[in-house]
Motif scaffolding. Structure first.
Motif, PDB file in Angstrom:
ATOM      1  N   GLU A 124      49.288  35.466  49.056  1.00  0.00           N
ATOM      2  CA  GLU A 124      48.772  35.887  50.948  1.00  0.00           C
ATOM      3  C   GLU A 124      47.616  35.420  50.956  1.00  0.00           C
ATOM      4  O   GLU A 124      46.941  36.262  51.855  1.00  0.00           O
ATOM      5  N   ILE A 125      46.836  34.634  50.485  1.00  0.00           N
ATOM      6  CA  ILE A 125      45.784  34.097  50.702  1.00  0.00           C
ATOM      7  C   ILE A 125      44.851  33.868  52.452  1.00  0.00           C
ATOM      8  O   ILE A 125      44.249  34.139  52.639  1.00  0.00           O
ATOM      9  N   ASN A 126      46.864  32.748  52.591  1.00  0.00           N
ATOM     10  CA  ASN A 126      46.729  33.180  53.922  1.00  0.00           C
ATOM     11  C   ASN A 126      46.070  33.606  55.226  1.00  0.00           C
ATOM     12  O   ASN A 126      45.807  33.852  56.113  1.00  0.00           O
ATOM     13  N   VAL A 127      46.978  34.405  55.075  1.00  0.00           N
ATOM     14  CA  VAL A 127      46.777  36.184  55.642  1.00  0.00           C
ATOM     15  C   VAL A 127      45.877  36.472  55.629  1.00  0.00           C
ATOM     16  O   VAL A 127      44.970  36.778  56.588  1.00  0.00           O
ATOM     17  N   ALA A 128      44.852  36.184  54.069  1.00  0.00           N
ATOM     18  CA  ALA A 128      43.820  37.560  54.083  1.00  0.00           C
ATOM     19  C   ALA A 128      42.544  36.632  55.208  1.00  0.00           C
ATOM     20  O   ALA A 128      41.794  36.637  55.909  1.00  0.00           O
ATOM     21  N   VAL A 129      43.335  35.074  55.309  1.00  0.00           N
ATOM     22  CA  VAL A 129      42.288  34.675  56.127  1.00  0.00           C
ATOM     23  C   VAL A 129      42.431  34.963  57.096  1.00  0.00           C
ATOM     24  O   VAL A 129      41.742  34.873  58.382  1.00  0.00           O
ATOM     25  N   ALA A 130      43.339  34.660  57.282  1.00  0.00           N
ATOM     26  CA  ALA A 130      44.251  34.757  59.311  1.00  0.00           C
ATOM     27  C   ALA A 130      43.858  36.090  59.753  1.00  0.00           C
ATOM     28  O   ALA A 130      43.578  36.443  61.098  1.00  0.00           O
ATOM     29  N   ILE A 179      46.711  36.262  40.535  1.00  0.00           N
ATOM     30  CA  ILE A 179      46.206  36.908  41.719  1.00  0.00           C
ATOM     31  C   ILE A 179      46.817  37.875  43.537  1.00  0.00           C
ATOM     32  O   ILE A 179      46.951  36.637  44.219  1.00  0.00           O
ATOM     33  N   GLN A 180      46.842  38.796  43.667  1.00  0.00           N
ATOM     34  CA  GLN A 180      47.515  38.768  45.361  1.00  0.00           C
ATOM     35  C   GLN A 180      46.010  39.652  45.764  1.00  0.00           C
ATOM     36  O   GLN A 180      45.730  40.713  45.591  1.00  0.00           O
ATOM     37  N   PHE A 181      46.623  39.412  47.177  1.00  0.00           N
ATOM     38  CA  PHE A 181      45.778  40.157  48.183  1.00  0.00           C
ATOM     39  C   PHE A 181      46.705  41.339  49.166  1.00  0.00           C
ATOM     40  O   PHE A 181      47.247  40.226  49.038  1.00  0.00           O
ATOM     41  N   MET A 182      46.085  41.943  49.328  1.00  0.00           N
ATOM     42  CA  MET A 182      46.467  42.468  49.762  1.00  0.00           C
ATOM     43  C   MET A 182      48.150  43.337  49.366  1.00  0.00           C
ATOM     44  O   MET A 182      49.075  43.912  50.346  1.00  0.00           O
ATOM     45  N   LYS A 183      47.153  43.286  47.912  1.00  0.00           N
ATOM     46  CA  LYS A 183      49.373  44.118  47.149  1.00  0.00           C
ATOM     47  C   LYS A 183      48.171  45.541  46.779  1.00  0.00           C
ATOM     48  O   LYS A 183      48.450  44.827  45.177  1.00  0.00           O
ATOM     49  N   LYS A 184      48.441  46.448  46.543  1.00  0.00           N
ATOM     50  CA  LYS A 184      47.921  47.289  44.977  1.00  0.00           C
ATOM     51  C   LYS A 184      49.080  48.042  45.495  1.00  0.00           C
ATOM     52  O   LYS A 184      49.345  49.448  45.640  1.00  0.00           O
ATOM     53  N   ASN A 185      50.141  47.688  44.334  1.00  0.00           N
ATOM     54  CA  ASN A 185      51.893  48.502  44.052  1.00  0.00           C
ATOM     55  C   ASN A 185      51.940  47.997  42.584  1.00  0.00           C
ATOM     56  O   ASN A 185      52.766  46.701  42.987  1.00  0.00           O
ATOM     57  N   TYR A 186      52.513  48.867  42.393  1.00  0.00           N
ATOM     58  CA  TYR A 186      52.666  48.434  40.683  1.00  0.00           C
ATOM     59  C   TYR A 186      54.145  48.490  40.726  1.00  0.00           C
ATOM     60  O   TYR A 186      54.937  48.645  39.633  1.00  0.00           O
ATOM     61  N   GLU A 187      54.469  49.072  42.063  1.00  0.00           N
ATOM     62  CA  GLU A 187      56.312  49.131  41.908  1.00  0.00           C
ATOM     63  C   GLU A 187      57.193  48.092  42.219  1.00  0.00           C
ATOM     64  O   GLU A 187      58.020  47.984  42.211  1.00  0.00           O
ATOM     65  N   GLU A 198      38.310  44.745  49.506  1.00  0.00           N
ATOM     66  CA  GLU A 198      38.937  44.151  48.095  1.00  0.00           C
ATOM     67  C   GLU A 198      39.320  42.992  48.035  1.00  0.00           C
ATOM     68  O   GLU A 198      39.309  42.153  47.126  1.00  0.00           O
ATOM     69  N   ALA A 199      39.386  41.812  49.888  1.00  0.00           N
ATOM     70  CA  ALA A 199      39.927  40.797  49.430  1.00  0.00           C
ATOM     71  C   ALA A 199      38.880  39.990  49.148  1.00  0.00           C
ATOM     72  O   ALA A 199      39.291  39.248  48.198  1.00  0.00           O
ATOM     73  N   HIS A 200      37.556  40.362  49.003  1.00  0.00           N
ATOM     74  CA  HIS A 200      36.814  39.432  48.715  1.00  0.00           C
ATOM     75  C   HIS A 200      36.681  40.003  46.897  1.00  0.00           C
ATOM     76  O   HIS A 200      36.351  38.627  45.738  1.00  0.00           O
ATOM     77  N   GLY A 201      36.863  41.017  46.668  1.00  0.00           N
ATOM     78  CA  GLY A 201      37.222  41.063  44.976  1.00  0.00           C
ATOM     79  C   GLY A 201      38.320  40.738  44.174  1.00  0.00           C
ATOM     80  O   GLY A 201      38.327  39.689  43.486  1.00  0.00           O
ATOM     81  N   ALA A 202      39.295  40.064  45.379  1.00  0.00           N
ATOM     82  CA  ALA A 202      40.022  38.991  44.705  1.00  0.00           C
ATOM     83  C   ALA A 202      40.095  37.234  44.817  1.00  0.00           C
ATOM     84  O   ALA A 202      40.225  36.886  44.078  1.00  0.00           O
ATOM     85  N   LEU A 203      39.025  36.872  45.540  1.00  0.00           N
ATOM     86  CA  LEU A 203      38.771  36.464  46.108  1.00  0.00           C
ATOM     87  C   LEU A 203      37.284  35.712  45.334  1.00  0.00           C
ATOM     88  O   LEU A 203      37.573  34.609  44.344  1.00  0.00           O
ATOM     89  N   PHE A 250      44.453  43.295  44.837  1.00  0.00           N
ATOM     90  CA  PHE A 250      43.201  43.885  45.301  1.00  0.00           C
ATOM     91  C   PHE A 250      43.913  44.428  46.415  1.00  0.00           C
ATOM     92  O   PHE A 250      45.117  43.090  47.402  1.00  0.00           O
ATOM     93  N   GLY A 251      43.538  45.224  47.053  1.00  0.00           N
ATOM     94  CA  GLY A 251      43.959  45.999  48.545  1.00  0.00           C
ATOM     95  C   GLY A 251      44.262  47.255  48.375  1.00  0.00           C
ATOM     96  O   GLY A 251      43.745  47.847  47.677  1.00  0.00           O
ATOM     97  N   SER A 252      45.612  47.787  49.230  1.00  0.00           N
ATOM     98  CA  SER A 252      45.902  49.131  48.890  1.00  0.00           C
ATOM     99  C   SER A 252      46.717  49.091  50.237  1.00  0.00           C
ATOM    100  O   SER A 252      47.478  48.052  49.961  1.00  0.00           O
ATOM    101  N   ASP A 253      47.542  50.384  49.579  1.00  0.00           N
ATOM    102  CA  ASP A 253      48.983  50.699  49.845  1.00  0.00           C
ATOM    103  C   ASP A 253      48.650  51.255  51.793  1.00  0.00           C
ATOM    104  O   ASP A 253      49.877  50.916  51.914  1.00  0.00           O
ATOM    105  N   LYS A 254      47.791  50.669  52.095  1.00  0.00           N
ATOM    106  CA  LYS A 254      47.869  50.893  53.277  1.00  0.00           C
ATOM    107  C   LYS A 254      48.112  49.904  54.253  1.00  0.00           C
ATOM    108  O   LYS A 254      47.500  48.552  53.490  1.00  0.00           O
TER     109      LYS A 254
END
Ligand code: ATP
Ligand code: MG
Length: 168
Positions: free
Chosen positions: A101-107, A33-41, A77-82, A59-63
Motif C-alpha cells: 500500500e505504499i502507492n496509496v500512502a504517496v497518493a 512492511i504494510q502501510f495503513m494496516k495495523k490489524n493482525y486479524e 505511522e507512514a514515516h515509521g513504515a518508510l 504501521f497505521g491504525s485501525d481507523k
C-alpha cells in the motif's frame, strides 16, 4: 528488480503474497512492511506469523484515513513504515521486501513521492514489490515490472462487504 502492482481491481496485495510463498518455499527470507494496516486479524498475517523466514511490520491504525486530509498520527505511522523499508533494504538478509500500500500512502500525501523514489536508488539483492492503487507515473516509469489490476466486476457494487478469508 522492482515490481509495482497497482490499479483498481482486486488482487494487488494477494499477488505479492503469492511471490512471498514461492520465496519461502525455496527457503528464502521475506520482509513484509504494510502501510495503513495495523490489524493482525488478516488471515495472511495469522498464517505468516506462524512460520519462519518472514518478518512482518505493520504501521497505521485501525481507523479509516481521510484521503488528502491525513492526521498527524497517520503521517507519523507512514514515516515509521518508510524508515522500516530503508532498514530492510540495508539489511542484507532479505531476498524479497514487500511494501504493501505504499502507492496509496504517496497518493494520499502521507509520504512524499520523493521518498518512494529514494527506494529505487538503494542497491540491494532483494526483489522489491510495491503495491497499492494510484501508483504515480514517475514510479511506474522507474519500475522493472508493472502490473495493473483492472476492475471488470466486483461484488462490492452489489453491496457485498469484505469477507473473511477472501478480503482479509
Ligand atoms: P487483495 O488484498 O484482495 O489482493 P487489493 O490489494 O487489490 O486486494 P486494495 O486496493 O488494497 O485491494 O483494496 C483494499 C480492500 O478492498 C481489499 O479488501 C480488497 O479485497 C478490496 N477491493 C479490491 N478491489 C476492489 C474493488 N474494485 N472494489 C471494492 N473493493 C475492492
Ligand atoms: Mg491491497
Amino acid at each position: 528488480m522492482i515490481h509495482i502492482y497497482t490499479g483498481d481491481g482486486k488482487g494487488k496485495t494477494t499477488a505479492s503474497f503469492g511471490i512471498a510463498i514461492r520465496m519461502l518455499g525455496h527457503g528464502k527470507k521475506v520482509c513484509l512492511i504494510q502501510f495503513m494496516k495495523k490489524n493482525y486479524e488478516y488471515g495472511e498475517i495469522l498464517f505468516f506469523s506462524k512460520i519462519e523466514n518472514i518478518d512482518i511490520y505493520q504501521f497505521g491504525s485501525d481507523k479509516l484515513i481521510e484521503p488528502n486530509n491525513p492526521t498527524q498520527a497517520d503521517i507519523e505511522e507512514a514515516h515509521g513504515a518508510l524508515q522500516q523499508v530503508f532498514l530492510a533494504l540495508q539489511d542484507e538478509k532479505y531476498d524479497i521486501i514487500i511494501v504493501d500500500e505504499i502507492n496509496v500512502a504517496v497518493a494520499w500525501g502521507l509520504i512524499d513521492l520523493e521518498d518512494q523514489k529514494r527506494i529505487f536508488a538503494i542497491k540491494t539483492k532483494a526483489e522489491v514489490i510495491m503495491t497499492g492503487r494510484y501508483a504515480h507515473p514517475e514510479v511506474i516509469a522507474m519500475a522493472d515490472l508493472v502490473t495493473e489490476m483492472k476492475e471488470i466486476k466486483h461484488y462490492f457494487q452489489k453491496n457485498i462487504q469484505a469477507r473473511k478469508g477472501i478480503e482479509y
